[in-house]
Design a protein around this motif. Structure first.
Motif, PDB file in Angstrom:
ATOM      1  N   PRO A  93       8.800  -4.697   0.897  1.00 15.81           N
ATOM      2  CA  PRO A  93       7.696  -4.944   1.826  1.00 15.81           C
ATOM      3  C   PRO A  93       7.869  -6.270   2.553  1.00 15.81           C
ATOM      4  O   PRO A  93       8.318  -7.256   1.966  1.00 15.81           O
ATOM      5  N   GLY A  94       7.505  -6.262   3.834  1.00 11.27           N
ATOM      6  CA  GLY A  94       7.711  -7.440   4.668  1.00 11.27           C
ATOM      7  C   GLY A  94       6.553  -8.404   4.748  1.00 11.27           C
ATOM      8  O   GLY A  94       6.737  -9.551   5.137  1.00 11.27           O
ATOM      9  N   SER A  95       5.348  -7.946   4.385  1.00  8.05           N
ATOM     10  CA  SER A  95       4.195  -8.829   4.530  1.00  8.05           C
ATOM     11  C   SER A  95       3.074  -8.422   3.592  1.00  8.05           C
ATOM     12  O   SER A  95       3.016  -7.278   3.126  1.00  8.05           O
ATOM     13  N   ALA A  96       2.170  -9.372   3.354  1.00  8.92           N
ATOM     14  CA  ALA A  96       0.988  -9.066   2.550  1.00  8.92           C
ATOM     15  C   ALA A  96       0.133  -8.020   3.253  1.00  8.92           C
ATOM     16  O   ALA A  96      -0.471  -7.167   2.604  1.00  8.92           O
ATOM     17  N   GLY A  97       0.101  -8.044   4.588  1.00 10.54           N
ATOM     18  CA  GLY A  97      -0.679  -7.062   5.343  1.00 10.54           C
ATOM     19  C   GLY A  97      -0.201  -5.641   5.103  1.00 10.54           C
ATOM     20  O   GLY A  97      -1.003  -4.718   4.949  1.00 10.54           O
ATOM     21  N   GLN A  98       1.085  -5.466   5.046  1.00 14.23           N
ATOM     22  CA  GLN A  98       1.666  -4.144   4.787  1.00 14.23           C
ATOM     23  C   GLN A  98       1.258  -3.660   3.390  1.00 14.23           C
ATOM     24  O   GLN A  98       0.903  -2.497   3.204  1.00 14.23           O
ATOM     25  N   ILE A  99       1.274  -4.555   2.430  1.00 13.32           N
ATOM     26  CA  ILE A  99       0.887  -4.203   1.060  1.00 13.32           C
ATOM     27  C   ILE A  99      -0.615  -3.941   0.981  1.00 13.32           C
ATOM     28  O   ILE A  99      -1.050  -2.981   0.343  1.00 13.32           O
ATOM     29  N   ARG A 100      -1.414  -4.757   1.667  1.00 12.81           N
ATOM     30  CA  ARG A 100      -2.876  -4.545   1.686  1.00 12.81           C
ATOM     31  C   ARG A 100      -3.223  -3.176   2.257  1.00 12.81           C
ATOM     32  O   ARG A 100      -4.112  -2.495   1.771  1.00 12.81           O
ATOM     33  N   GLU A 101      -2.529  -2.796   3.321  1.00 12.73           N
ATOM     34  CA  GLU A 101      -2.785  -1.494   3.947  1.00 12.73           C
ATOM     35  C   GLU A 101      -2.499  -0.357   2.960  1.00 12.73           C
ATOM     36  O   GLU A 101      -3.286   0.583   2.833  1.00 12.73           O
ATOM     37  N   ALA A 102      -1.400  -0.451   2.237  1.00  8.17           N
ATOM     38  CA  ALA A 102      -1.066   0.573   1.242  1.00  8.17           C
ATOM     39  C   ALA A 102      -2.083   0.571   0.103  1.00  8.17           C
ATOM     40  O   ALA A 102      -2.473   1.636  -0.390  1.00  8.17           O
ATOM     41  N   LEU A 103      -2.540  -0.612  -0.307  1.00  7.95           N
ATOM     42  CA  LEU A 103      -3.551  -0.697  -1.360  1.00  7.95           C
ATOM     43  C   LEU A 103      -4.881  -0.106  -0.908  1.00  7.95           C
ATOM     44  O   LEU A 103      -5.564   0.564  -1.681  1.00  7.95           O
ATOM     45  N   ALA A 104      -5.254  -0.335   0.345  1.00 10.89           N
ATOM     46  CA  ALA A 104      -6.500   0.228   0.875  1.00 10.89           C
ATOM     47  C   ALA A 104      -6.433   1.750   0.876  1.00 10.89           C
ATOM     48  O   ALA A 104      -7.405   2.427   0.524  1.00 10.89           O
ATOM     49  N   GLN A 105      -5.294   2.306   1.249  1.00  6.22           N
ATOM     50  CA  GLN A 105      -5.128   3.760   1.229  1.00  6.22           C
ATOM     51  C   GLN A 105      -5.157   4.281  -0.200  1.00  6.22           C
ATOM     52  O   GLN A 105      -5.709   5.345  -0.468  1.00  6.22           O
ATOM     53  N   LEU A 106      -4.599   3.504  -1.112  1.00  3.04           N
ATOM     54  CA  LEU A 106      -4.594   3.899  -2.524  1.00  3.04           C
ATOM     55  C   LEU A 106      -6.018   3.987  -3.062  1.00  3.04           C
ATOM     56  O   LEU A 106      -6.336   4.876  -3.836  1.00  3.04           O
ATOM     57  N   GLN A 107      -6.863   3.067  -2.650  1.00  5.70           N
ATOM     58  CA  GLN A 107      -8.229   3.034  -3.157  1.00  5.70           C
ATOM     59  C   GLN A 107      -9.180   3.939  -2.384  1.00  5.70           C
ATOM     60  O   GLN A 107     -10.318   4.129  -2.790  1.00  5.70           O
ATOM     61  N   SER A 108      -8.723   4.530  -1.274  1.00  5.93           N
ATOM     62  CA  SER A 108      -9.554   5.481  -0.544  1.00  5.93           C
ATOM     63  C   SER A 108      -9.692   6.756  -1.366  1.00  5.93           C
ATOM     64  O   SER A 108      -8.742   7.169  -2.026  1.00  5.93           O
TER      65      SER A 108
END
Length: 113
Positions: A93-108
């Protein structure tokens, strides 16, 4: 739960990982991997925004069956799972934003857009 900073002492089995309820991120890497070390701040920042997500750091490499079962080829690889099923993955992963986006989808909720 926040980011785990140490690799697991004992690698869990695939059956144990598949039996985890709720959201979890498996981080495959190695303690000597410079790319893994370089992503730790981004992973930590993203994980801090998602305290309900469990984080498991797994040292990967030759003879490590869990990484092979997930077909991990590059480090770090983050595997996002919900109730034992893979729902996403980020390789280097290249950025915290990229990881946050994946985490948000995980918690949806499943099926949410």
């Amino acid at each position: 739960m926040s980011m785990t900073t140490q690799y697991a002492d004992v690698e869990p089995s695939r059956e144990q990982v598949d039996a985890i309820n709720g959201p979890v991120v498996l981080e495959f890497g190695a303690p000597w991997c410079s790319i893994c070390m370089g992503t730790q701040d981004a992973i930590g920042a993203a994980m801090n925004d998602h305290p309900a997500v469990r984080h498991i750091k797994i040292e990967d490499g030759r003879g490590r069956p869990l990484g092979r079962s997930f077909r991990v080829k590059l480090w770090p690889t983050l595997v996002f799972m919900r109730d034992g099923a893979e729902v996403g993955r980020l390789v280097r992963p290249g950025s915290a934003g990229q990881i946050r986006e994946a985490l948000a989808q995980l918690q949806s909720p499943p099926g949410a857009v």
